[in-house]
Design a protein around this motif. Structure first.
Motif, PDB file in Angstrom:
ATOM      1  N   GLN A 117       0.815  -1.218   0.000  1.00 56.06           N
ATOM      2  CA  GLN A 117       0.000   0.000   0.000  1.00 56.06           C
ATOM      3  C   GLN A 117       0.847   1.266   0.000  1.00 56.06           C
ATOM      4  N   LEU A 118       1.921   1.263   0.799  1.00 58.37           N
ATOM      5  CA  LEU A 118       2.697   2.488   0.984  1.00 58.37           C
ATOM      6  C   LEU A 118       3.919   2.580   0.072  1.00 58.37           C
ATOM      7  N   GLY A 119       4.467   1.452  -0.342  1.00 55.34           N
ATOM      8  CA  GLY A 119       5.562   1.462  -1.294  1.00 55.34           C
ATOM      9  C   GLY A 119       6.954   1.356  -0.721  1.00 55.34           C
ATOM     10  N   GLY A 120       7.240   1.919   0.438  1.00 54.51           N
ATOM     11  CA  GLY A 120       8.602   1.922   0.946  1.00 54.51           C
ATOM     12  C   GLY A 120       8.782   1.076   2.187  1.00 54.51           C
ATOM     13  N   HIS A 121      10.033   0.645   2.408  1.00 56.38           N
ATOM     14  CA  HIS A 121      10.346  -0.190   3.564  1.00 56.38           C
ATOM     15  C   HIS A 121      10.146   0.564   4.883  1.00 56.38           C
ATOM     16  N   GLY A 122      10.671   1.747   4.970  1.00 55.76           N
ATOM     17  CA  GLY A 122      10.569   2.521   6.217  1.00 55.76           C
ATOM     18  C   GLY A 122       9.130   2.836   6.587  1.00 55.76           C
ATOM     19  N   GLN A 123       8.350   3.202   5.598  1.00 58.24           N
ATOM     20  CA  GLN A 123       6.939   3.495   5.855  1.00 58.24           C
ATOM     21  C   GLN A 123       6.188   2.238   6.270  1.00 58.24           C
ATOM     22  N   ALA A 124       6.524   1.111   5.664  1.00 62.32           N
ATOM     23  CA  ALA A 124       5.857  -0.145   5.995  1.00 62.32           C
ATOM     24  C   ALA A 124       6.202  -0.596   7.408  1.00 62.32           C
ATOM     25  N   VAL A 125       7.451  -0.419   7.824  1.00 64.92           N
ATOM     26  CA  VAL A 125       7.856  -0.790   9.183  1.00 64.92           C
ATOM     27  C   VAL A 125       7.124   0.084  10.198  1.00 64.92           C
ATOM     28  N   ALA A 126       7.059   1.391   9.935  1.00 68.51           N
ATOM     29  CA  ALA A 126       6.350   2.304  10.844  1.00 68.51           C
ATOM     30  C   ALA A 126       4.863   1.960  10.906  1.00 68.51           C
ATOM     31  N   ALA A 127       4.271   1.642   9.770  1.00 74.41           N
ATOM     32  CA  ALA A 127       2.846   1.277   9.740  1.00 74.41           C
ATOM     33  C   ALA A 127       2.609  -0.043  10.468  1.00 74.41           C
ATOM     34  N   THR A 128       3.534  -0.991  10.348  1.00 76.56           N
ATOM     35  CA  THR A 128       3.406  -2.272  11.055  1.00 76.56           C
ATOM     36  C   THR A 128       3.446  -2.051  12.558  1.00 76.56           C
ATOM     37  N   ARG A 129       4.353  -1.201  13.023  1.00 79.66           N
ATOM     38  CA  ARG A 129       4.405  -0.872  14.459  1.00 79.66           C
ATOM     39  C   ARG A 129       3.096  -0.249  14.926  1.00 79.66           C
ATOM     40  N   GLU A 130       2.581   0.652  14.125  1.00 78.12           N
ATOM     41  CA  GLU A 130       1.339   1.337  14.478  1.00 78.12           C
ATOM     42  C   GLU A 130       0.165   0.362  14.527  1.00 78.12           C
ATOM     43  N   VAL A 131       0.106  -0.556  13.579  1.00 76.48           N
ATOM     44  CA  VAL A 131      -0.963  -1.560  13.576  1.00 76.48           C
ATOM     45  C   VAL A 131      -0.855  -2.445  14.814  1.00 76.48           C
ATOM     46  N   MET A 132       0.348  -2.863  15.160  1.00 78.81           N
ATOM     47  CA  MET A 132       0.519  -3.720  16.342  1.00 78.81           C
ATOM     48  C   MET A 132       0.156  -2.973  17.623  1.00 78.81           C
ATOM     49  N   ARG A 133       0.451  -1.699  17.695  1.00 79.40           N
ATOM     50  CA  ARG A 133       0.054  -0.910  18.862  1.00 79.40           C
ATOM     51  C   ARG A 133      -1.447  -0.687  18.921  1.00 79.40           C
ATOM     52  N   GLY A 134      -2.079  -0.563  17.764  1.00 80.56           N
ATOM     53  CA  GLY A 134      -3.489  -0.222  17.700  1.00 80.56           C
ATOM     54  C   GLY A 134      -4.444  -1.375  17.884  1.00 80.56           C
ATOM     55  N   GLY A 135      -4.002  -2.572  18.017  1.00 86.84           N
ATOM     56  CA  GLY A 135      -4.903  -3.697  18.202  1.00 86.84           C
ATOM     57  C   GLY A 135      -4.366  -4.984  17.627  1.00 86.84           C
ATOM     58  N   GLY A 136      -3.264  -4.901  16.929  1.00 88.23           N
ATOM     59  CA  GLY A 136      -2.680  -6.091  16.336  1.00 88.23           C
ATOM     60  C   GLY A 136      -2.181  -7.085  17.362  1.00 88.23           C
ATOM     61  N   THR A 137      -1.685  -6.589  18.487  1.00 87.25           N
ATOM     62  CA  THR A 137      -1.175  -7.478  19.529  1.00 87.25           C
ATOM     63  C   THR A 137      -2.309  -8.304  20.121  1.00 87.25           C
ATOM     64  N   ARG A 138      -3.445  -7.663  20.357  1.00 90.27           N
ATOM     65  CA  ARG A 138      -4.603  -8.391  20.888  1.00 90.27           C
ATOM     66  C   ARG A 138      -5.071  -9.465  19.908  1.00 90.27           C
ATOM     67  N   ALA A 139      -5.111  -9.125  18.625  1.00 90.40           N
ATOM     68  CA  ALA A 139      -5.522 -10.092  17.604  1.00 90.40           C
ATOM     69  C   ALA A 139      -4.518 -11.243  17.520  1.00 90.40           C
TER      70      ALA A 139
END
Length: 160
Positions: A117-139
């Motif tokens: 979706q985002l295209g770059g490695h750095g953006q994808a890593v930051a988005a992955t961290r954000e997803v895990m903080r936002g509810g990904g860990t619970r899932a």
């Protein structure tokens, strides 16, 4: 127990695994109900031991989810598509490297979706961290508990 009934139990467990990724769907309890159904028809010591162990594991899983901090999933990129690919990655990781492979598979599924979706490695890593903080860990915790139960059931079915 016939093959058709085992397939139905497996289907309910698969729905439970999918439900672990959808908020509001009792995924782990669908897995437990399917295991209860199997145990009631098998009536062996192994089936009852597996049911008791699964019950304890899923209750501990529920407590861990309750202890995790509640954060809003909105605005973190946790879309249905991301959850679907994260779940597929967790299942693939679990099959390739039992138990521990689910975690990198889950994270890899999120990363690959975000990278697409985002295209770059750095953006994808930051988005992955954000997803895990936002509810990904619970899932992930809920999915991992359900995967352990389904995996133990598969081993028990193959051995019997």
């Amino acid at each position: 127990m016939g093959v058709a009934q085992l397939l139905l139990i497996g289907l309910v467990m698969a729905l439970g695994l999918a439900g672990a990724l959808v908020p509001g769907v009792p995924g782990r309890w669908l897995v437990w109900a399917a295991l209860l159904w199997w145990s009631l028809h098998e009536r062996t010591t192994a089936a009852w031991v597996l049911l008791v162990a699964a019950t304890v594991l899923l209750l501990i899983d529920q407590v861990v989810v309750w202890l995790l901090p509640v954060r809003r999933a909105r605005g973190t990129g946790l879309t249905r598509r991301t959850a679907r690919w994260a779940g597929c990655g967790a299942v693939a990781g679990f099959l390739l490297l039992p138990v521990v492979g689910a975690v990198p598979g889950f994270l890899g599924g999120i990363y690959l979706t975000e990278r697409h979706q985002l295209g770059g490695h750095g953006q994808a890593v930051a988005a992955t961290r954000e997803v895990m903080r936002g509810g990904g860990t619970r899932a992930l915790v809920e999915l991992l508990g359900s995967l352990l139960v389904v995996g133990a059931w598969l081993v028990a079915v193959v051995r019997s």
